[in-house]
Design a protein around this motif. Structure first.
Motif, PDB file in Angstrom:
ATOM      1  N   GLY A   1       0.792  -1.223   0.000  1.00 32.22           N
ATOM      2  CA  GLY A   1       0.000   0.000   0.000  1.00 32.22           C
ATOM      3  C   GLY A   1       0.819   1.264   0.000  1.00 32.22           C
ATOM      4  N   ALA A   2       2.043   1.207  -0.562  1.00 34.96           N
ATOM      5  CA  ALA A   2       2.971   2.335  -0.462  1.00 34.96           C
ATOM      6  C   ALA A   2       2.621   3.505  -1.356  1.00 34.96           C
ATOM      7  CB  ALA A   2       4.391   1.861  -0.777  1.00 34.96           C
ATOM      8  N   GLY A   3       1.773   3.344  -2.365  1.00 32.33           N
ATOM      9  CA  GLY A   3       1.357   4.485  -3.161  1.00 32.33           C
ATOM     10  C   GLY A   3       1.916   4.500  -4.565  1.00 32.33           C
ATOM     11  N   PRO A   4       1.991   5.697  -5.189  1.00 30.57           N
ATOM     12  CA  PRO A   4       2.306   5.793  -6.613  1.00 30.57           C
ATOM     13  C   PRO A   4       3.762   5.547  -6.973  1.00 30.57           C
ATOM     14  CG  PRO A   4       1.991   7.980  -5.685  1.00 30.57           C
ATOM     15  CD  PRO A   4       1.604   7.003  -4.616  1.00 30.57           C
ATOM     16  N   GLU A   5       4.637   5.385  -6.012  1.00 33.50           N
ATOM     17  CA  GLU A   5       6.027   5.043  -6.303  1.00 33.50           C
ATOM     18  C   GLU A   5       6.510   4.008  -5.296  1.00 33.50           C
ATOM     19  OE1 GLU A   5       9.987   7.539  -7.345  1.00 33.50           O
ATOM     20  OE2 GLU A   5       9.393   7.663  -5.230  1.00 33.50           O
ATOM     21  N   LEU A   6       7.120   2.946  -5.806  1.00 28.15           N
ATOM     22  CA  LEU A   6       7.720   1.941  -4.934  1.00 28.15           C
ATOM     23  C   LEU A   6       9.229   2.108  -5.003  1.00 28.15           C
ATOM     24  CD1 LEU A   6       5.682  -1.316  -5.719  1.00 28.15           C
ATOM     25  CD2 LEU A   6       5.251   0.418  -3.977  1.00 28.15           C
ATOM     26  N   ARG A   7       9.829   2.435  -3.882  1.00 30.79           N
ATOM     27  CA  ARG A   7      11.282   2.558  -3.802  1.00 30.79           C
ATOM     28  C   ARG A   7      11.839   1.244  -3.270  1.00 30.79           C
ATOM     29  NH1 ARG A   7      12.756   7.187  -5.424  1.00 30.79           N
ATOM     30  NH2 ARG A   7      14.932   6.656  -4.968  1.00 30.79           N
ATOM     31  N   LEU A   8      12.618   0.586  -4.097  1.00 31.68           N
ATOM     32  CA  LEU A   8      13.115  -0.746  -3.785  1.00 31.68           C
ATOM     33  C   LEU A   8      14.433  -0.641  -3.040  1.00 31.68           C
ATOM     34  CD1 LEU A   8      12.329  -2.329  -7.251  1.00 31.68           C
ATOM     35  CD2 LEU A   8      10.927  -2.402  -5.188  1.00 31.68           C
ATOM     36  N   GLY A   9      14.582  -1.459  -2.017  1.00 31.00           N
ATOM     37  CA  GLY A   9      15.772  -1.407  -1.190  1.00 31.00           C
ATOM     38  C   GLY A   9      16.941  -2.156  -1.798  1.00 31.00           C
ATOM     39  N   SER A  10      17.986  -2.263  -1.025  1.00 29.13           N
ATOM     40  CA  SER A  10      19.227  -2.902  -1.499  1.00 29.13           C
ATOM     41  C   SER A  10      19.371  -4.335  -1.002  1.00 29.13           C
ATOM     42  CB  SER A  10      20.432  -2.083  -1.044  1.00 29.13           C
ATOM     43  OG  SER A  10      20.450  -1.964   0.375  1.00 29.13           O
ATOM     44  N   ALA A  11      18.353  -4.863  -0.315  1.00 27.66           N
ATOM     45  CA  ALA A  11      18.444  -6.232   0.203  1.00 27.66           C
ATOM     46  C   ALA A  11      18.557  -7.224  -0.949  1.00 27.66           C
ATOM     47  CB  ALA A  11      17.220  -6.559   1.053  1.00 27.66           C
ATOM     48  N   PRO A  12      19.363  -8.248  -0.817  1.00 28.11           N
ATOM     49  CA  PRO A  12      19.461  -9.263  -1.877  1.00 28.11           C
ATOM     50  C   PRO A  12      18.127  -9.981  -2.090  1.00 28.11           C
ATOM     51  CG  PRO A  12      21.276  -9.460  -0.300  1.00 28.11           C
ATOM     52  CD  PRO A  12      20.283  -8.529   0.298  1.00 28.11           C
ATOM     53  N   GLY A  13      17.915 -10.454  -3.313  1.00 29.88           N
ATOM     54  CA  GLY A  13      16.699 -11.192  -3.628  1.00 29.88           C
ATOM     55  C   GLY A  13      15.515 -10.283  -3.888  1.00 29.88           C
ATOM     56  N   LEU A  14      14.320 -10.763  -3.516  1.00 33.39           N
ATOM     57  CA  LEU A  14      13.112  -9.960  -3.691  1.00 33.39           C
ATOM     58  C   LEU A  14      13.066  -8.779  -2.746  1.00 33.39           C
ATOM     59  CD1 LEU A  14      10.169 -12.553  -3.980  1.00 33.39           C
ATOM     60  CD2 LEU A  14      11.457 -11.472  -5.818  1.00 33.39           C
ATOM     61  N   GLY A  15      13.676  -8.918  -1.579  1.00 32.28           N
ATOM     62  CA  GLY A  15      13.550  -7.892  -0.559  1.00 32.28           C
ATOM     63  C   GLY A  15      12.241  -7.976   0.205  1.00 32.28           C
ATOM     64  N   PHE A  16      11.591  -9.150   0.178  1.00 32.86           N
ATOM     65  CA  PHE A  16      10.331  -9.320   0.891  1.00 32.86           C
ATOM     66  C   PHE A  16      10.616  -9.644   2.348  1.00 32.86           C
ATOM     67  CE2 PHE A  16       6.737 -12.046   2.310  1.00 32.86           C
ATOM     68  CZ  PHE A  16       5.730 -11.095   2.225  1.00 32.86           C
ATOM     69  N   GLU A  17      10.205  -8.757   3.234  1.00 27.01           N
ATOM     70  CA  GLU A  17      10.426  -8.931   4.669  1.00 27.01           C
ATOM     71  C   GLU A  17       9.120  -8.685   5.407  1.00 27.01           C
ATOM     72  OE1 GLU A  17      13.606  -6.332   5.762  1.00 27.01           O
ATOM     73  OE2 GLU A  17      15.075  -7.327   4.463  1.00 27.01           O
ATOM     74  N   PRO A  18       8.303  -9.717   5.591  1.00 28.55           N
ATOM     75  CA  PRO A  18       6.990  -9.518   6.216  1.00 28.55           C
ATOM     76  C   PRO A  18       7.114  -9.180   7.699  1.00 28.55           C
ATOM     77  CG  PRO A  18       7.419 -11.853   5.908  1.00 28.55           C
ATOM     78  CD  PRO A  18       8.536 -11.122   5.223  1.00 28.55           C
ATOM     79  N   ASP A  19       6.166  -8.386   8.161  1.00 27.59           N
ATOM     80  CA  ASP A  19       6.035  -8.077   9.578  1.00 27.59           C
ATOM     81  C   ASP A  19       5.478  -9.325  10.267  1.00 27.59           C
ATOM     82  OD1 ASP A  19       4.842  -7.307  12.077  1.00 27.59           O
ATOM     83  OD2 ASP A  19       4.821  -5.229  11.417  1.00 27.59           O
ATOM     84  N   GLU A  20       6.262  -9.938  11.130  1.00 27.53           N
ATOM     85  CA  GLU A  20       5.853 -11.195  11.753  1.00 27.53           C
ATOM     86  C   GLU A  20       4.580 -11.035  12.584  1.00 27.53           C
ATOM     87  OE1 GLU A  20       6.934 -14.211  11.314  1.00 27.53           O
ATOM     88  OE2 GLU A  20       8.518 -13.615   9.917  1.00 27.53           O
ATOM     89  N   THR A  21       4.396  -9.867  13.194  1.00 29.30           N
ATOM     90  CA  THR A  21       3.178  -9.637  13.970  1.00 29.30           C
ATOM     91  C   THR A  21       1.952  -9.659  13.067  1.00 29.30           C
ATOM     92  OG1 THR A  21       4.392  -8.300  15.584  1.00 29.30           O
ATOM     93  CG2 THR A  21       2.000  -8.038  15.521  1.00 29.30           C
ATOM     94  N   MET A  22       2.061  -8.977  11.909  1.00 29.05           N
ATOM     95  CA  MET A  22       0.954  -8.967  10.960  1.00 29.05           C
ATOM     96  C   MET A  22       0.722 -10.362  10.367  1.00 29.05           C
ATOM     97  SD  MET A  22      -0.434  -5.966  10.781  1.00 29.05           S
ATOM     98  CE  MET A  22      -0.218  -5.948  12.564  1.00 29.05           C
ATOM     99  N   LEU A  23       1.817 -11.070  10.125  1.00 30.11           N
ATOM    100  CA  LEU A  23       1.714 -12.417   9.569  1.00 30.11           C
ATOM    101  C   LEU A  23       0.922 -13.324  10.502  1.00 30.11           C
ATOM    102  CD1 LEU A  23       2.874 -13.585   6.920  1.00 30.11           C
ATOM    103  CD2 LEU A  23       4.770 -14.487   8.254  1.00 30.11           C
ATOM    104  N   ARG A  24       1.245 -13.264  11.772  1.00 28.10           N
ATOM    105  CA  ARG A  24       0.543 -14.101  12.754  1.00 28.10           C
ATOM    106  C   ARG A  24      -0.916 -13.655  12.924  1.00 28.10           C
ATOM    107  NH1 ARG A  24       5.549 -13.570  15.412  1.00 28.10           N
ATOM    108  NH2 ARG A  24       4.708 -11.881  16.691  1.00 28.10           N
ATOM    109  N   LYS A  25      -1.126 -12.352  12.930  1.00 30.44           N
ATOM    110  CA  LYS A  25      -2.473 -11.826  13.169  1.00 30.44           C
ATOM    111  C   LYS A  25      -3.445 -12.229  12.070  1.00 30.44           C
ATOM    112  CE  LYS A  25      -5.022  -7.519  13.984  1.00 30.44           C
ATOM    113  NZ  LYS A  25      -4.920  -6.054  14.170  1.00 30.44           N
ATOM    114  N   HIS A  26      -2.972 -12.235  10.835  1.00 29.59           N
ATOM    115  CA  HIS A  26      -3.871 -12.455   9.703  1.00 29.59           C
ATOM    116  C   HIS A  26      -3.698 -13.826   9.064  1.00 29.59           C
ATOM    117  CE1 HIS A  26      -5.306  -8.352   9.874  1.00 29.59           C
ATOM    118  NE2 HIS A  26      -4.056  -7.940   9.979  1.00 29.59           N
TER     119      HIS A  26
END
Length: 379
Positions: free
Chosen positions: A346-371
């Motif tokens: 939900g970041a909006g009209p521009e996605l700024r991609l980080g420098s993490a290797p791979g996809l850079g997908f880092e889910p919030d564990e609290t949100m992951l468990r909640k939903h």
């Protein structure tokens, strides 16, 4: 002597459901059905993710399409596709051909292929991590670090006032390009008036018409300068009809529902498409997307990834889009999320991609468990 690549040691299946608001003020009759994700029947969106751990301890993420077909996609991952990948090389270049061949009799699209798409994406995540670079830089040395997005609006029951209202909302949030899911001249005219004459405006009618009906509709919509008319006919793989329409109107797009890479390239080669729109969670993962992009470059057909996701498939689509030689906007659902699974959700009209290797997908564990609504581990 080359070092042996790690194997797949563990596959975790994770299904989450995140609530959203489309901020509709009008609820009326729809020209889309209840299975379409732009329908008012949806108040939450599911994400079916795979988390693949290799024997070196790295984890890669992928996502399978999706929405109300998730029970079938889950079964394909848990019972067929996931067990196939266990203890095989955790590398997409090594495993893709054999995996595709093993399951080719089960269809070139559908839940088994969606499951293959998730696994292939996760293996590309792992491969880029082993190379210690973001996926986009593995794909292209000239990749960008941000992508512009277009707002993919839901369906507003063909109500012109409501359509204009939500285009204005998207403009207020910084969007300058918009995709509708409306099909009437009145609704699309209202969108064009609000968007302005220079804005990119598209519509996806979800395979609504016969060829004759599509011809009449496209004639009626010609003055609104649609950048593309997405999937105008049913069945969606009627290549001959799409070719005739594109020859006449020059703005036909499709690809989300193509029968695999070969089916989509066949449409591109025949002149059926002005724009190809494969979906990473359907077409066969990152490997398949790269084949379509290569074909598009050869055939002169631009490729714009289809992306109605918020999980790993969003990140994969963004990384791929950032690697394209011509700057291209990425589709993002125009929804309001009370909570976010990760920083780009939900970041909006521009996605700024980080420098993490791979996809850079880092889910919030609290949100992951909640939903979280379902989980399974294969090992």
């Amino acid at each position: 002597m080359s070092q042996k690549k790690p194997d797949v040691a563990r596959i975790e299946l994770i299904l989450v459901s995140m609530p959203f608001s489309a901020s509709r003020r009008v609820v009326g009759d729809e020209s889309v059905d209840e299975y379409n994700a732009s329908s008012q029947s949806f108040t939450a969106m599911e994400s079916l993710m795979v988390k693949v751990t290799d024997t070196d301890g790295r984890t890669g993420w992928g996502e399978a399409f999706g929405h109300r077909t998730n029970p079938a996609s889950w079964a394909a991952l848990e019972e067929i596709v996931g067990p196939y990948y266990l203890h095989r090389a955790a590398d997409p270049l090594t495993t893709r051909h054999d995996a595709e061949y093993a399951f080719h009799a089960f269809g070139r699209t559908g839940p088994v292929h969606f499951a293959l798409s998730a696994m292939d994406t996760a293996l590309w995540d792992l491969r880029a991590q082993r190379e210690d670079m973001p996926l986009r830089h593995l794909l292209s040395s000239s990749a960008r670090d941000a992508v512009d997005c277009y707002a993919s609006l839901v369906h507003y029951a063909e109500d012109p006032v409501e359509v204009a209202h939500h285009i204005a909302r998207a403009q207020a949030q910084g969007y300058s390009a918009f995709k509708l899911h409306e099909s009437t001249p009145e609704a699309i005219a209202a969108a064009r008036r609000q968007a302005g004459p220079g804005a990119d405006l598209m519509t996806d009618v979800n395979c609504r018409w016969s060829e004759e009906e599509a011809t009449i509709a496209l004639e009626a919509l010609s003055s609104y300068e649609l950048l593309w008319m997405e999937e105008p006919v049913f069945p969606p793989d009627d290549r001959a009809a799409l070719t005739r329409l594109n020859q006449r109107f020059g703005n036909i797009s499709a690809g989300e529902n193509a029968s695999g890479v070969a089916g989509l390239i066949d449409q591109m080669r025949s002149g059926a498409l002005s724009c190809a729109q494969p979906s990473v969670g359907k077409i066969g993962g990152v490997s398949a997307m790269l084949e379509v992009i290569e074909a598009g470059a050869e055939l002169g057909v631009p490729v714009v990834p289809h992306c109605f996701y918020y999980g790993p498939a969003l990140l994969a689509s963004a990384q791929i889009t950032a690697s394209l030689p011509t700057p291209t906007r990425l589709e993002v659902p125009f929804l309001q999320w009370p909570e976010a699974l990760h920083p780009l959700h939900g970041a909006g009209p521009e996605l700024r991609l980080g420098s993490a290797p791979g996809l850079g997908f880092e889910p919030d564990e609290t949100m992951l468990r909640k939903h979280l609504i379902r989980q399974s581990v294969l090992e």
